[in-house]
Enzyme design. Sequence first.
Site, PDB file in Angstrom:
ATOM      1  N   HIS A   1       5.160  -1.925  -7.735  1.00 36.25           N
ATOM      2  CA  HIS A   1       3.959  -2.739  -7.573  1.00 36.25           C
ATOM      3  C   HIS A   1       2.977  -2.081  -6.599  1.00 36.25           C
ATOM      4  CE1 HIS A   1       1.574  -6.431  -7.486  1.00 36.25           C
ATOM      5  NE2 HIS A   1       1.595  -6.374  -6.171  1.00 36.25           N
ATOM      6  N   TRP A  34      -4.214 -10.947   2.436  1.00 38.36           N
ATOM      7  CA  TRP A  34      -2.820 -10.596   2.725  1.00 38.36           C
ATOM      8  C   TRP A  34      -2.707  -9.971   4.102  1.00 38.36           C
ATOM      9  CZ3 TRP A  34       1.733 -11.565   0.396  1.00 38.36           C
ATOM     10  CH2 TRP A  34       1.683 -12.120  -0.890  1.00 38.36           C
ATOM     11  N   GLY A  42       9.941  -2.553  -2.433  1.00 37.76           N
ATOM     12  CA  GLY A  42      11.020  -1.941  -3.197  1.00 37.76           C
ATOM     13  C   GLY A  42      10.741  -1.791  -4.679  1.00 37.76           C
ATOM     14  N   VAL A  89      -4.958  -4.233   2.830  1.00 39.75           N
ATOM     15  CA  VAL A  89      -3.722  -3.564   3.228  1.00 39.75           C
ATOM     16  C   VAL A  89      -2.680  -3.800   2.150  1.00 39.75           C
ATOM     17  CG1 VAL A  89      -2.932  -5.524   4.638  1.00 39.75           C
ATOM     18  CG2 VAL A  89      -1.993  -3.242   5.048  1.00 39.75           C
ATOM     19  N   ILE A 101       1.368  -2.789   1.639  1.00 34.88           N
ATOM     20  CA  ILE A 101       2.553  -2.222   2.297  1.00 34.88           C
ATOM     21  C   ILE A 101       3.628  -2.015   1.250  1.00 34.88           C
ATOM     22  CG2 ILE A 101       4.318  -2.600   4.055  1.00 34.88           C
ATOM     23  CD1 ILE A 101       2.186  -4.262   5.594  1.00 34.88           C
ATOM     24  N   ARG A 153      -3.093   1.033  12.560  1.00 40.27           N
ATOM     25  CA  ARG A 153      -4.405   1.422  12.045  1.00 40.27           C
ATOM     26  C   ARG A 153      -5.404   0.267  12.043  1.00 40.27           C
ATOM     27  NH1 ARG A 153      -0.492   4.402  10.349  1.00 40.27           N
ATOM     28  NH2 ARG A 153      -0.797   6.578   9.714  1.00 40.27           N
ATOM     29  N   PHE A 208      -6.059  -5.930  -4.869  1.00 38.58           N
ATOM     30  CA  PHE A 208      -6.377  -5.686  -6.270  1.00 38.58           C
ATOM     31  C   PHE A 208      -7.745  -6.266  -6.633  1.00 38.58           C
ATOM     32  CE2 PHE A 208      -6.218  -6.644 -10.816  1.00 38.58           C
ATOM     33  CZ  PHE A 208      -5.736  -5.452 -11.345  1.00 38.58           C
TER      34      PHE A 208
END
Length: 162
Positions: free
Chosen positions: A92, A30, A89, A84, A86, A131, A62
């Site tokens: 999850h 991802w 909304g 990563v 992020i 980062r 995961f």
Amino acid sequence: MSGAGAPRGAHASGTVDGRPLDVVVVASTWHETVMGGLIAGAERALDEAGASHRTVRAVGSFELPILAQAAVRSGADAVVALGVVIRGGTPHFDYVCRAATDGISRVALDSGVPVGFGLLTCDDEAQALDRAGLPGSHEDKGYEAAWAAIDTTAALRSLAGR
């Protein structure tokens, strides 16, 4: 920024020798831009230390713990887990971050094999990019995670008298 006050370990002077370490980098797919920077940083650190390494890709963060566990079972001296997540909304984000973090920690503690923790858990894409060790980034968490794995391996060997 979390980089302030970062430790200056043996790697800062180049005194840690990663030979003959076999290190497996497990990395999410991802957000390819962020992941490209994290992987490049980890590989740079491992090359500087002289460690042999290979990279295995996971679909997402995961899945990092199971690949880290498989790397340990295959005989890796250390693992570097890179991913990563992020915030979006939905909850999850919280579930994936918790599961990946707990799983990565469990692999290290259950096996006694160091796992460098390079999982970015960010509120937005800008934090992740800052980062990722890319040009203009303030931090290089892939590099730091790889050195953490190498330094921890050296410390464990020292404690064992090797």
